[in-house]
Design a protein around this motif. Structure first.
Motif, PDB file in Angstrom:
ATOM      1  N   ARG A   1       2.637 -11.549   8.374  1.00 52.24           N
ATOM      2  CA  ARG A   1       1.202 -11.306   7.892  1.00 52.24           C
ATOM      3  C   ARG A   1       0.179 -11.627   8.926  1.00 52.24           C
ATOM      4  O   ARG A   1      -1.077 -11.403   8.489  1.00 52.24           O
ATOM      5  CB  ARG A   1       1.145 -12.448   6.645  1.00 52.24           C
ATOM      6  N   ASN A   2       0.580 -11.925  10.072  1.00 52.02           N
ATOM      7  CA  ASN A   2      -0.292 -11.883  11.291  1.00 52.02           C
ATOM      8  C   ASN A   2      -0.776 -10.425  11.829  1.00 52.02           C
ATOM      9  O   ASN A   2      -1.766 -10.337  12.530  1.00 52.02           O
ATOM     10  CB  ASN A   2       0.197 -12.770  12.457  1.00 52.02           C
ATOM     11  N   MET A   3       0.054  -9.728  11.342  1.00 51.31           N
ATOM     12  CA  MET A   3      -0.453  -8.074  11.790  1.00 51.31           C
ATOM     13  C   MET A   3      -1.659  -7.791  11.236  1.00 51.31           C
ATOM     14  O   MET A   3      -2.176  -8.129  10.213  1.00 51.31           O
ATOM     15  CB  MET A   3       0.676  -7.243  11.109  1.00 51.31           C
ATOM     16  N   PRO A   4      -2.760  -7.266  12.176  1.00 47.26           N
ATOM     17  CA  PRO A   4      -4.093  -6.730  11.720  1.00 47.26           C
ATOM     18  C   PRO A   4      -3.852  -5.927  10.647  1.00 47.26           C
ATOM     19  O   PRO A   4      -2.962  -4.942  10.497  1.00 47.26           O
ATOM     20  CB  PRO A   4      -4.426  -5.894  13.097  1.00 47.26           C
TER      21      PRO A   4
ATOM     22  N   ASN B   1      -4.287  -5.250   3.761  1.00 52.89           N
ATOM     23  CA  ASN B   1      -5.156  -4.303   3.107  1.00 52.89           C
ATOM     24  C   ASN B   1      -5.737  -3.312   4.361  1.00 52.89           C
ATOM     25  O   ASN B   1      -6.943  -3.467   4.882  1.00 52.89           O
ATOM     26  CB  ASN B   1      -6.261  -4.679   2.305  1.00 52.89           C
ATOM     27  N   ALA B   2      -5.182  -2.114   4.838  1.00 55.49           N
ATOM     28  CA  ALA B   2      -5.615  -1.249   5.838  1.00 55.49           C
ATOM     29  C   ALA B   2      -6.761  -0.366   5.061  1.00 55.49           C
ATOM     30  O   ALA B   2      -6.593  -0.181   4.186  1.00 55.49           O
ATOM     31  CB  ALA B   2      -4.498  -0.515   6.355  1.00 55.49           C
TER      32      ALA B   2
ATOM     33  N   ILE C   1       2.795   6.835   6.269  1.00 60.53           N
ATOM     34  CA  ILE C   1       2.550   7.153   4.965  1.00 60.53           C
ATOM     35  C   ILE C   1       1.242   7.020   4.567  1.00 60.53           C
ATOM     36  O   ILE C   1       0.341   7.807   4.111  1.00 60.53           O
ATOM     37  CB  ILE C   1       3.170   6.033   3.905  1.00 60.53           C
ATOM     38  N   LEU C   2       0.492   5.758   5.148  1.00 61.26           N
ATOM     39  CA  LEU C   2      -0.933   5.758   5.295  1.00 61.26           C
ATOM     40  C   LEU C   2      -1.856   6.822   6.093  1.00 61.26           C
ATOM     41  O   LEU C   2      -2.941   7.261   5.439  1.00 61.26           O
ATOM     42  CB  LEU C   2      -1.386   4.470   5.717  1.00 61.26           C
ATOM     43  N   ASP C   3      -1.188   7.223   7.118  1.00 63.41           N
ATOM     44  CA  ASP C   3      -1.886   8.422   7.663  1.00 63.41           C
ATOM     45  C   ASP C   3      -1.999   9.584   6.928  1.00 63.41           C
ATOM     46  O   ASP C   3      -2.874  10.327   6.490  1.00 63.41           O
ATOM     47  CB  ASP C   3      -1.105   8.953   9.163  1.00 63.41           C
ATOM     48  N   ALA C   4      -0.821   9.819   5.987  1.00 58.59           N
ATOM     49  CA  ALA C   4      -0.841  11.035   5.324  1.00 58.59           C
ATOM     50  C   ALA C   4      -1.797  10.934   4.087  1.00 58.59           C
ATOM     51  O   ALA C   4      -2.393  11.980   3.859  1.00 58.59           O
ATOM     52  CB  ALA C   4       0.436  11.384   4.877  1.00 58.59           C
ATOM     53  N   ALA C   5      -1.882   9.621   3.743  1.00 58.69           N
ATOM     54  CA  ALA C   5      -2.975   9.531   2.634  1.00 58.69           C
ATOM     55  C   ALA C   5      -4.302   9.732   2.826  1.00 58.69           C
ATOM     56  O   ALA C   5      -4.998  10.456   2.179  1.00 58.69           O
ATOM     57  CB  ALA C   5      -2.528   8.021   1.954  1.00 58.69           C
ATOM     58  N   VAL C   6      -4.722   9.151   3.993  1.00 57.24           N
ATOM     59  CA  VAL C   6      -6.012   9.276   4.347  1.00 57.24           C
ATOM     60  C   VAL C   6      -6.322  10.704   4.853  1.00 57.24           C
ATOM     61  O   VAL C   6      -7.465  11.211   4.592  1.00 57.24           O
ATOM     62  CB  VAL C   6      -6.396   8.244   5.668  1.00 57.24           C
ATOM     63  N   LEU C   7      -5.356  11.586   5.730  1.00 59.42           N
ATOM     64  CA  LEU C   7      -5.670  12.848   5.978  1.00 59.42           C
ATOM     65  C   LEU C   7      -5.905  13.335   4.652  1.00 59.42           C
ATOM     66  O   LEU C   7      -6.839  14.465   4.490  1.00 59.42           O
ATOM     67  CB  LEU C   7      -4.400  13.357   6.753  1.00 59.42           C
ATOM     68  N   GLY C   8      -5.057  13.528   3.582  1.00 63.90           N
ATOM     69  CA  GLY C   8      -5.309  14.262   2.342  1.00 63.90           C
ATOM     70  C   GLY C   8      -6.590  14.017   1.778  1.00 63.90           C
ATOM     71  O   GLY C   8      -7.046  14.787   1.369  1.00 63.90           O
ATOM     72  N   LYS C   9      -7.003  12.776   1.737  1.00 65.75           N
ATOM     73  CA  LYS C   9      -8.310  12.602   1.140  1.00 65.75           C
ATOM     74  C   LYS C   9      -9.426  13.145   1.980  1.00 65.75           C
ATOM     75  O   LYS C   9     -10.465  13.505   1.404  1.00 65.75           O
ATOM     76  CB  LYS C   9      -8.368  10.695   1.107  1.00 65.75           C
TER      77      LYS C   9
ATOM     78  N   GLN D   1       0.908  -1.149  -0.092  1.00 66.84           N
ATOM     79  CA  GLN D   1       0.062   0.108   0.099  1.00 66.84           C
ATOM     80  C   GLN D   1       0.814   1.207   0.071  1.00 66.84           C
ATOM     81  O   GLN D   1       0.659   2.205  -0.686  1.00 66.84           O
ATOM     82  CB  GLN D   1      -0.902  -0.101   1.115  1.00 66.84           C
ATOM     83  N   SER D   2       1.975   1.175   0.925  1.00 67.73           N
ATOM     84  CA  SER D   2       2.844   2.590   0.950  1.00 67.73           C
ATOM     85  C   SER D   2       3.525   2.640  -0.455  1.00 67.73           C
ATOM     86  O   SER D   2       3.631   3.911  -0.957  1.00 67.73           O
ATOM     87  CB  SER D   2       3.893   2.208   2.157  1.00 67.73           C
ATOM     88  N   GLN D   3       3.931   1.496  -1.062  1.00 68.22           N
ATOM     89  CA  GLN D   3       4.443   1.785  -2.503  1.00 68.22           C
ATOM     90  C   GLN D   3       3.680   2.479  -3.419  1.00 68.22           C
ATOM     91  O   GLN D   3       3.901   3.101  -4.041  1.00 68.22           O
ATOM     92  CB  GLN D   3       4.980   0.197  -3.046  1.00 68.22           C
ATOM     93  N   LEU D   4       2.289   2.162  -3.349  1.00 71.06           N
ATOM     94  CA  LEU D   4       1.527   2.672  -4.350  1.00 71.06           C
ATOM     95  C   LEU D   4       1.255   4.091  -4.045  1.00 71.06           C
ATOM     96  O   LEU D   4       1.180   4.892  -5.175  1.00 71.06           O
ATOM     97  CB  LEU D   4       0.073   1.765  -4.205  1.00 71.06           C
TER      98      LEU D   4
END
Length: 416
Positions: free
Chosen positions: A403-406, A410-411, A329-337, A52-55
């Motif tokens: 991969r056991n990470m919640p 796909n966060a 990175i995902l924080d930033a993506a969601v905040l921007g959206k 996800q971060s790569q994308l």
């Protein structure tokens, strides 16, 4: 006029927010106490980017292929055990569909920094304090210019705290919040082997770790574990976690300065615990350093009025889930959206939605990373016996995999 945001912190979290807020139509100013962008630092070391971060990073770059060029594959996640006497290795658990990529921190920083407009950066500016306007529609930030010691003030509609796990902005709202010491510290180092690809050290380490260059290796010892993987441009990144009482830190960094005596003692312990090939790599690494490992119980909220937390300021975490950079990175993506969806006139609604999306994800990931670290360090656990290399069965060993990470694959990023 465009709404304006002040981002405190010029690391990966701050740069990611700069990209997404500009895309959302905001004017941004990035405040960073460092005098200039980093050109290379061993304390940056390596990191692993999830798909996800790569994308997202690729979508922010003018030339998306540069991310692939600047990183190397981590196709496998392997956990293995080193026998304390004969140093033989046996595999405990392996994931052959890992699909992360390894990056060197300064290179990723440059990749994110270079496409951004130079005028948005205020290098050599130390954040001091902030005040909210009576109507809570703006925020004034006080800064010190490090070179001249001059105090200046900036004003914006939004203050973004990307100032790390010891966030001074978070402290203003949660003055009694204390970070939780994990019970262990991490020796870290980056071994550079450019021009020495055929050296005995490199040949030996590749025989010992045959998938090096495409595998994230976790090596388990008695009440300790280590990490080894390759990062671009002929570098090997290693980490070794050691149980010990909490050190006394000075300043605002979780990185400790180390003495030659400390390094020599660490080398002696490496010979006792690890295979000769890995111990030799550690001893030949220049300028190793120590990170003190902290996390924090999940916060109940991550915004107040027009001040919002992102990255390690919002969710200090231990590194075992390979989450810190990816969460930022995902924080930033969601905040921007969210800011783009609601517009500046509905800032409170945008921040409320950002919080509602990210908190359920990051809270579970912080706690899982904490649990995983305690397993790998052989520490006490509330609901099961401490990990024992000699008796652990297959099911127990499967807990070691990333991969056991919640929300591993796909966060949730849905904007309602």
């Amino acid at each position: 006029m465009k709404p304006k945001a002040i981002i405190v912190g010029g690391s990966i979290a701050g740069l990611s927010c700069a990209h997404t807020l500009i895309l959302a139509g905001w004017e941004v100013a990035v405040i960073e106490k460092s005098s200039s962008p980093p050109s290379g630092s061993p304390t940056g070391a390596g990191l692993a980017l999830d798909p996800q971060s790569q994308l997202f990073i690729s979508s922010w770059l003018h030339h998306p292929h540069l991310l692939h060029q600047a990183t190397s594959p981590l196709s496998f996640d392997q956990n293995q055990a080193t026998h304390p006497q004969n140093k033989a290795t046996r595999t405990l658990a392996r994931d052959e569909d890992f699909n992360f990529r390894a990056a060197y921190w300064p290179h990723l920083h440059s990749l994110l920094h270079n496409p951004l407009p130079p005028h948005i950066f205020f290098w050599g500016h130390l954040f001091l304090s902030f005040t909210l306007s009576p109507d809570k529609l703006s925020v004034k930030v006080n800064l010190r210019v490090c070179k001249t010691q001059e105090i200046i003030q900036m004003e914006a509609n939004l203050l973004v705290a990307a100032d790390g796990c010891l966030s001074s902005i978070r402290l203003a709202f949660l003055p009694h919040l204390k970070l939780r010491y994990s019970g262990y510290c991490a020796w870290r180092g980056v071994f550079y082997y450019s021009g020495n690809e055929d050296s005995e050290t490199i040949q030996d380490i590749r025989r010992r770790y045959p998938d090096l260059g495409k595998c994230l290796y976790f090596d388990m010892g008695f009440k300790t574990h280590s990490v080894l993987y390759e990062i671009p441009n002929k570098k090997l990144n290693w980490i070794w976690y050691i149980n010990q009482p909490e050190p006394q830190l000075k300043g605002t960094s979780v990185t400790m300065k180390v003495s030659n005596d400390m390094i020599n003692k660490m080398h002696q312990e490496a010979d006792k615990i690890w295979a000769p090939e890995f111990s030799k790599l550690i001893k030949e690494t220049r300028d190793p350093f120590i990170n003190v490992i902290y996390d924090c119980d999940p916060l109940q909220r991550i915004f107040w009025d027009n001040v919002v937390l992102v990255g390690d300021a919002a969710h200090p975490t231990t590194p075992h889930g390979v989450r810190s950079t990816n969460m930022s990175i995902l924080d930033a993506a969601v905040l921007g959206k969210c800011l783009h969806k609601w517009g500046p006139q509905n800032l409170a609604l945008a921040l409320e939605e950002y919080q509602s999306i990210r908190l359920p994800v990051t809270s579970k990931q912080v706690l899982h990373s904490r649990h995983l670290g305690r397993i790998k360090q052989g520490l006490s656990l509330p609901d099961q016996e401490p990990f024992d290399l000699q008796t652990a069965d297959l099911d127990y060993c499967q807990q070691l995999l990333q991969r056991n990470m919640p929300f591993f694959s796909n966060a949730t990023l849905s904007i309602h």
